[in-house]
Motif scaffolding. Structure first.
Motif, short mmCIF file in Angstrom:
data_model
loop_
_atom_site.label_atom_id
_atom_site.label_comp_id
_atom_site.label_asym_id
_atom_site.label_seq_id
_atom_site.Cartn_x
_atom_site.Cartn_y
_atom_site.Cartn_z
N GLU A 58 0.79 -1.23 0.00
CA GLU A 58 0.00 0.00 0.00
C GLU A 58 0.82 1.29 0.00
O GLU A 58 0.26 2.37 0.16
N ARG A 59 2.14 1.23 -0.22
CA ARG A 59 2.90 2.47 -0.10
C ARG A 59 4.13 2.58 -0.99
O ARG A 59 4.83 3.61 -0.96
N ARG A 119 3.20 2.60 7.04
CA ARG A 119 2.07 3.25 6.36
C ARG A 119 1.58 4.41 7.23
O ARG A 119 1.65 4.34 8.47
N ARG A 169 8.59 5.65 -1.74
CA ARG A 169 7.21 5.88 -1.33
C ARG A 169 6.41 6.66 -2.38
O ARG A 169 6.94 7.58 -3.01
N ARG A 179 1.92 11.40 -0.21
CA ARG A 179 0.91 11.32 0.84
C ARG A 179 -0.51 11.21 0.26
O ARG A 179 -1.32 10.41 0.70
N GLU A 187 -1.19 7.77 -1.25
CA GLU A 187 -1.39 6.76 -0.23
C GLU A 187 -2.76 6.91 0.42
O GLU A 187 -3.41 5.92 0.75
#
Length: 444
Positions: A147-148, A229, A421, A424, A427
């Protein structure tokens, strides 16, 4: 690059063994899409496609490099006689592209091909089987950073990790290198040799060190480098599709019979023992995991059952050819309980192993590898033998931990300029849309 291979690597094909390994390779290949379902179901709905794509991406990237130089680095010395580099890896260019494995010779009325040892299996078929192990190992790591992570950086990591870590470790354990039973390996240094082999050889039948300890410690390192996360410890990251999880676990269990029994490289009595040990250890691990859940939480969950299945498969992998069915039940029962307890450690120590790769693959992989020293029917401590097998198993596990941990950290930090990553906003809104311009589920 296409120079002739030595005469002694050519031989007649054993069609029975060859058929067995081809089918086994297909079963193991299925395990990576199965893992995609297992991991995909465990993530949130807005990240399921990215999670599945990390497995499929590994399938594409690792396959390409394995054909080009991976097989050569892992096993090339066995066929070319060229030796290896300090027992760590073979020359990546000796069999570059693998074209040499297609050579054949007419011997009388028969066609002899490049075969793997005395098995009668074409080396190309053995390569196909081993390729699937490399793919799965890399895909396993992805669950720790769900998820990141940018998909592009993940693909670069897959190529770098397989080349720098997986191929050498496969050579060290299975290709006659440092962690094998050869006269130049660690076990021979510890206890001496007889007829060119270690008197107490390390046992890793199908990948406890090469696959599971390797993937587990790499997952821990990557989780630490990439970071948590957003919302870890405050947000409930619940599985979005538990039927996906159960389907993935079922397909993994099915494919794992190719993983373990196929590693015998023959359809014989040992393959039958491995099959029974695999199902026994896995079932016992599921029982062990659910028992922990029941006593701790008063509930036996579907996710727990699926996770227990995977923990058992992990633990029995290195041990399946060395244990009795009773020993496999004990090994699996302990593995399920240990992993069920271990998955909570990420909250205690603050590392975000998103889908519990460390708790399942590292913990059960370590137990399965070291437990051989206790439970092996011919050399295990609990069967009345001395502690030498236990010592050897512990040493190879520790060396694998250190080797993979250090090199994975180096790769992870080296890739930081690429950016690990997603931002923000991506994510928060969902990595599927940000990285793949898709969503798994259309909503009104």
């Amino acid at each position: 690059m296409n120079a002739a291979l030595p005469d002694d690597v050519f031989g007649a094909i054993d069609t029975g063994n060859t058929a067995w390994v081809i089918v086994s390779a297909a079963l193991v290949l299925l395990m990576t899409p199965a893992l995609a379902f297992f991991y995909g179901g465990l993530t949130r709905a807005k990240a399921v496609l990215n999670m599945m794509m990390m497995s499929f991406g590994a399938l594409g990237a690792v396959t390409v490099v394995y054909v080009l130089w991976g097989f050569s680095m892992s096993f090339g010395n066995t066929l070319t006689g060229s030796g290896d580099i300090a027992g760590i890896f073979s020359n990546p260019f000796a069999l570059f592209g693998s074209d040499q494995l297609t050579q054949a010779r007419e011997v009388g009325d028969a066609t002899h091909v490049v075969v793997w040892g005395t098995t009668g299996i074409p080396a190309l078929v053995f390569m196909a089987f081993q390729l699937t192990f490399a793919v799965l190992t890399v895909a396993l790591i992805s669950g720790a950073v769900a998820e990141r992570v940018k998909f592009s950086t993940w693909i670069v990591f897959a190529v770098a990790f397989s080349t720098i870590v997986y191929f050498p470790l496969a050579h060290m354990v299975w290709g006659g290198g440092l962690l094998s039973g050869s006269e130049d390996g660690i076990a021979a240094w510890m206890f001496g040799t007889t007829d060119g082999a270690a008197t107490v050889a390390p046992i890793d039948f199908a990948g406890g060190t090469v696959v599971h300890i390797n993937a587990g410690i790499a997952a821990l390192v990557l989780a630490l480098v990439v970071g948590q996360r957003r919302g870890f410890g405050r947000t409930a990251f619940r599985p979005h599709n538990i039927p996906f999880v159960m389907l993935g676990a079922a397909l993994l269990w099915f494919g794992w019979f190719g993983f373990n029994a196929g590693s015998e490289l023959a359809a014989d009595a040992t393959a039958g023992l491995v099959w029974i040990n695999t199902v026994a250890g896995t079932a016992a691990a599921m029982v062990g995991w659910l028992a922990v859940e029941w006593f701790r939480d008063k509930h036996a969950t579907s996710v727990g059952a699926a996770s227990g299945v995977v923990a058992g498969l992990v633990a029995i992998t290195p041990a399946c050819g060395a244990l009795t069915p009773l020993g496999s039940l004990l090994l699996g029962l302990v593995a399920g309980g240990l992993s069920a307890l271990a998955i909570g450690l990420k909250y205690r120590f603050g590392f975000d192993d998103s889908l519990d790769v460390v708790g399942v693959h590292l913990v059960s992989g370590l137990w399965g590898t070291i437990g051989i020293g206790l439970l092996a029917k011919d050399t295990g401590l609990l069967y009345g033998h001395d502690a030498r097998q236990l010592a050897v198993q512990t040493v190879i596990a520790v060396v694998a931990l250190a080797f993979t941990g250090v090199l994975t950290a180096a790769i992870a930090f080296a890739l930081k300029p690429l950016g690990w990553r997603v931002d923000r906003e991506a994510e928060f809104s969902g990595i599927d849309a940000a990285e793949h311009a898709e969503s798994a589920y259309e909503t009104a």
